[in-house]
Design a protein around this motif. Structure first.
Motif, PDB file in Angstrom:
ATOM      1  N   VAL A 242     -13.890  -0.434 -49.395  1.00 41.85           N
ATOM      2  CA  VAL A 242     -14.728  -1.316 -49.285  1.00 41.85           C
ATOM      3  C   VAL A 242     -16.198  -0.760 -49.853  1.00 41.85           C
ATOM      4  N   ASN A 243     -16.671  -1.314 -51.058  1.00 46.01           N
ATOM      5  CA  ASN A 243     -17.930  -0.637 -51.626  1.00 46.01           C
ATOM      6  C   ASN A 243     -19.136  -1.431 -51.652  1.00 46.01           C
ATOM      7  N   ALA A 244     -19.044  -2.606 -50.975  1.00 47.70           N
ATOM      8  CA  ALA A 244     -20.302  -3.451 -50.846  1.00 47.70           C
ATOM      9  C   ALA A 244     -20.316  -4.448 -49.980  1.00 47.70           C
ATOM     10  N   VAL A 245     -21.496  -5.029 -49.489  1.00 46.62           N
ATOM     11  CA  VAL A 245     -21.568  -5.755 -48.358  1.00 46.62           C
ATOM     12  C   VAL A 245     -22.804  -6.635 -48.365  1.00 46.62           C
ATOM     13  N   ALA A 246     -22.789  -8.048 -48.360  1.00 47.74           N
ATOM     14  CA  ALA A 246     -24.054  -8.987 -48.271  1.00 47.74           C
ATOM     15  C   ALA A 246     -23.881  -9.767 -47.320  1.00 47.74           C
ATOM     16  N   VAL A 247     -25.009 -10.071 -46.679  1.00 49.10           N
ATOM     17  CA  VAL A 247     -25.071 -11.273 -45.592  1.00 49.10           C
ATOM     18  C   VAL A 247     -26.044 -12.130 -45.821  1.00 49.10           C
ATOM     19  N   SER A 248     -25.798 -13.492 -45.659  1.00 50.42           N
ATOM     20  CA  SER A 248     -26.591 -14.645 -45.856  1.00 50.42           C
ATOM     21  C   SER A 248     -27.542 -14.850 -44.567  1.00 50.42           C
ATOM     22  N   ALA A 286     -12.520  -2.708 -59.767  1.00 47.60           N
ATOM     23  CA  ALA A 286     -13.195  -2.749 -58.911  1.00 47.60           C
ATOM     24  C   ALA A 286     -14.410  -3.541 -58.615  1.00 47.60           C
ATOM     25  N   VAL A 287     -14.720  -3.889 -57.277  1.00 47.37           N
ATOM     26  CA  VAL A 287     -16.051  -4.520 -57.259  1.00 47.37           C
ATOM     27  C   VAL A 287     -17.154  -3.747 -56.528  1.00 47.37           C
ATOM     28  N   ASN A 288     -18.129  -3.382 -57.192  1.00 51.82           N
ATOM     29  CA  ASN A 288     -19.025  -2.306 -57.126  1.00 51.82           C
ATOM     30  C   ASN A 288     -20.428  -2.892 -56.148  1.00 51.82           C
ATOM     31  N   ALA A 289     -20.754  -3.897 -56.532  1.00 50.59           N
ATOM     32  CA  ALA A 289     -21.938  -4.329 -55.945  1.00 50.59           C
ATOM     33  C   ALA A 289     -21.847  -5.918 -55.824  1.00 50.59           C
ATOM     34  N   LEU A 290     -22.816  -6.201 -54.586  1.00 51.41           N
ATOM     35  CA  LEU A 290     -22.876  -7.630 -54.395  1.00 51.41           C
ATOM     36  C   LEU A 290     -24.441  -8.029 -54.053  1.00 51.41           C
ATOM     37  N   ALA A 291     -24.885  -9.345 -54.391  1.00 51.24           N
ATOM     38  CA  ALA A 291     -26.344  -9.858 -54.166  1.00 51.24           C
ATOM     39  C   ALA A 291     -26.144 -11.229 -54.113  1.00 51.24           C
ATOM     40  N   LEU A 292     -26.946 -11.829 -52.893  1.00 56.68           N
ATOM     41  CA  LEU A 292     -27.286 -12.977 -52.848  1.00 56.68           C
ATOM     42  C   LEU A 292     -28.685 -13.487 -53.362  1.00 56.68           C
ATOM     43  N   ASN A 293     -28.762 -14.646 -53.580  1.00 54.18           N
ATOM     44  CA  ASN A 293     -29.959 -15.280 -54.041  1.00 54.18           C
ATOM     45  C   ASN A 293     -30.759 -15.522 -52.619  1.00 54.18           C
ATOM     46  N   ASP A 294     -32.066 -15.965 -52.806  1.00 57.10           N
ATOM     47  CA  ASP A 294     -32.777 -16.369 -51.419  1.00 57.10           C
ATOM     48  C   ASP A 294     -32.211 -16.943 -50.515  1.00 57.10           C
ATOM     49  N   ASP A 295     -31.790 -18.395 -50.918  1.00 62.15           N
ATOM     50  CA  ASP A 295     -31.099 -19.241 -49.735  1.00 62.15           C
ATOM     51  C   ASP A 295     -29.669 -18.926 -49.658  1.00 62.15           C
ATOM     52  N   GLY A 296     -28.974 -18.027 -50.085  1.00 61.58           N
ATOM     53  CA  GLY A 296     -27.611 -17.811 -50.045  1.00 61.58           C
ATOM     54  C   GLY A 296     -26.662 -18.732 -50.642  1.00 61.58           C
ATOM     55  N   SER A 297     -27.122 -19.491 -51.521  1.00 59.58           N
ATOM     56  CA  SER A 297     -26.224 -20.477 -52.109  1.00 59.58           C
ATOM     57  C   SER A 297     -25.655 -19.846 -53.421  1.00 59.58           C
ATOM     58  N   VAL A 298     -25.841 -18.710 -53.906  1.00 56.68           N
ATOM     59  CA  VAL A 298     -25.460 -17.854 -55.313  1.00 56.68           C
ATOM     60  C   VAL A 298     -25.195 -16.515 -54.844  1.00 56.68           C
ATOM     61  N   PHE A 337     -29.399  -6.388 -57.578  1.00 57.20           N
ATOM     62  CA  PHE A 337     -30.561  -6.742 -56.732  1.00 57.20           C
ATOM     63  C   PHE A 337     -31.242  -7.931 -57.111  1.00 57.20           C
ATOM     64  N   ASN A 338     -31.412  -8.981 -56.124  1.00 53.79           N
ATOM     65  CA  ASN A 338     -31.844 -10.167 -56.493  1.00 53.79           C
ATOM     66  C   ASN A 338     -33.422 -10.243 -55.892  1.00 53.79           C
ATOM     67  N   VAL A 339     -34.141 -10.769 -56.653  1.00 50.42           N
ATOM     68  CA  VAL A 339     -35.659 -10.987 -56.280  1.00 50.42           C
ATOM     69  C   VAL A 339     -36.202 -12.112 -56.886  1.00 50.42           C
ATOM     70  N   SER A 340     -36.564 -13.278 -55.947  1.00 51.00           N
ATOM     71  CA  SER A 340     -37.034 -14.309 -56.451  1.00 51.00           C
ATOM     72  C   SER A 340     -35.818 -15.219 -57.499  1.00 51.00           C
ATOM     73  N   ASP A 341     -36.285 -15.345 -58.560  1.00 50.17           N
ATOM     74  CA  ASP A 341     -35.239 -16.028 -59.473  1.00 50.17           C
ATOM     75  C   ASP A 341     -34.831 -15.112 -60.519  1.00 50.17           C
ATOM     76  N   LEU A 342     -35.025 -13.699 -60.302  1.00 51.75           N
ATOM     77  CA  LEU A 342     -34.510 -12.692 -61.079  1.00 51.75           C
ATOM     78  C   LEU A 342     -33.365 -11.927 -60.503  1.00 51.75           C
ATOM     79  N   LEU A 343     -32.382 -11.722 -61.383  1.00 49.64           N
ATOM     80  CA  LEU A 343     -31.343 -10.853 -61.114  1.00 49.64           C
ATOM     81  C   LEU A 343     -31.390  -9.409 -61.626  1.00 49.64           C
ATOM     82  N   ILE A 344     -31.551  -8.306 -61.032  1.00 52.59           N
ATOM     83  CA  ILE A 344     -31.294  -6.852 -61.829  1.00 52.59           C
ATOM     84  C   ILE A 344     -30.321  -6.305 -61.519  1.00 52.59           C
ATOM     85  N   SER A 345     -29.553  -5.667 -62.493  1.00 57.75           N
ATOM     86  CA  SER A 345     -28.562  -4.966 -62.788  1.00 57.75           C
ATOM     87  C   SER A 345     -28.438  -3.600 -63.314  1.00 57.75           C
TER      88      SER A 345
END
Length: 423
Positions: A242-248, A286-298, A337-345
């Motif tokens: 397991v390489n990544a974890v994200a929690v809403s 392989a899945v290396n990275a995960l990110a959620l938007n601010d409200d966890g809907s994406v 990495f998600n910040v505001s309405d921007l996704l950074i990869s």
């Protein structure tokens, strides 16, 4: 042979025993410091032949709006520095308040986030725990994930600086369980360990609402209570590392693995344990990275297949469906990495890309940040609350260098008219 995220950490002797074929690196040069969206997303950079060959069954979400509504983007490097003299890879970056935590090898360095001035370091004299893979924060405690399977717990004290309080699992937690055979699980053919222990490197941490979520190359997800540092759950989450974890915010947990799957975990109202509610299968590697938007809907997921998939929640359920893919990187996606309405990869192609969601749900690549000489392993970002459209981005690479960027996104005067037309 699948290329998994572990191959980008060849500096660790532990991982040398499990060598994989390493991808070649692309040459890169510094990009211009100012460009409109239409220039930043030129067809040659956005639609490389390599990226177009990935996940052909998943539609692209990318859209280049007309120049009339183009967003102007400018960026500059405000600071660039090496963490250590030997240029060991930067394995982790994290921001907490006004501080930047940057990891190289087993040492965690703390910098003033605005000035990028070095303030302190800890764990510099404990190489036996192996490299630090992730850093998390809960209250006044700092949690560090280590290659030896332990999680360090630290606190800033007035007299002794950063002091290690304990490691997880704690000695008291071990003593409570070691005598009963039912508390042991088989981890290898001739080895058992307590279910509260990770049997391999802890690859990532996430902190949410007083709980610490840790994932490991031992294929498990463990959940720890921050108040008393006890392990509450251990879940066999995947069939590979397991390489990544994200929690809403509502406690839904997402885990990404070398088995190419993303699994979704939630705790029913009438249950004390998390249960598997969905398995998301679209990636081809392989899945290396995960990110959620601010409200966890994406949910955004990055993989060795060179694509970033965008998953969206349907109504109020815990299930997500893939909406499309963001393509442009020529090699594996290593960090998101998600910040505001921007996704950074960040990618093994040595670049950082900045994506923005449009009013109609499409995405545009606003800018490509170049300058690193090796894969970009870690990212952190903060939106400047005092300046509209200004984002501070920090990128860490396997070349041992940390770069601090200022990115300004300026909307055109007629953007509000365009918004009304779309809506």
């Amino acid at each position: 042979m699948r290329i998994i995220s572990r191959l980008f950490e060849s500096e660790d002797s532990y991982r040398r025993k499990r060598t994989q074929k390493s991808p070649k690196h692309l040459d890169s040069t510094d990009s211009a410091t100012s460009s409109p969206l239409s220039e930043a997303t030129g067809s040659s950079s956005l639609h490389s032949s390599l990226s177009l060959q990935t996940l052909p069954s998943v539609p692209s979400l990318q859209k280049i709006p007309s120049e009339t509504f183009a967003v102007t983007v400018s960026h500059s490097v405000t600071s660039s520095f090496k963490l250590r003299e030997r240029s060991l890879p930067v394995t982790c970056l994290a921001v907490n308040g006004g501080y930047l935590f940057a990891v190289s090898g087993h040492e965690v360095s703390i910098y003033d986030r605005d000035m990028c001035a070095h303030l302190d370091s800890f764990n510099g004299h404990d190489p036996f725990s192996g490299s630090v893979k992730s850093v998390g924060f809960s209250g006044d405690k700092i949690f560090t994930a280590h290659q030896d399977g332990k999680i360090g717990v630290w606190k800033l004290t007035a007299k002794n600086g950063y002091k290690q309080l304990t490691t997880l699992p704690t000695l008291n937690d071990r003593l409570r369980r070691f005598a009963l055979p039912k508390n042991y699980v088989q981890v290898r053919r001739h080895r058992k360990c307590l279910w509260i222990e990770h049997a391999d490197a802890v690859s990532a941490l996430a902190v949410n609402n007083g709980f610490i979520y840790s994932v490991s190359w031992d294929k498990t997800l463990k959940i720890w209570r921050a108040s008393d540092l006890r392990c509450k759950e251990s879940i066999k989450a995947h069939d590979d590392a397991v390489n990544a974890v994200a929690v809403s915010a509502n406690g839904t947990v997402y885990t990404g693995s070398a088995d190419r799957r993303i699994r979704v975990w939630a705790k029913p109202a009438d249950s004390k344990r998390h249960e598997l509610v969905a398995t998301l299968e679209k990636h081809k590697s392989a899945v290396n990275a995960l990110a959620l938007n601010d409200d966890g809907s994406v949910l955004f997921s990055g993989s060795c297949d060179r694509s970033i998939l965008v998953w969206e929640r349907e109504d109020s359920s815990n299930y997500m469906t893939v909406r499309g893919a963001l393509r442009g990187h020529d090699k594996a996606i290593l960090s998101l990495f998600n910040v505001s309405d921007l996704l950074i990869s960040g990618s093994a192609d040595r670049t950082v890309r900045i994506w923005r969601r449009g009013i109609d749900g499409s995405y545009s690549c606003l800018e490509v940040l170049s300058g690193h000489t090796k894969p970009v392993k870690s990212l952190a970002a903060v939106k400047d609350s005092e300046s509209d459209g200004v984002v501070s981005i920090v990128s860490g690479s396997l070349d041992g260098e940390v770069k601090c960027w200022k990115v300004s996104v300026t909307k055109p005067d007629n953007y509000s008219i365009y918004k009304d037309l779309v809506l």
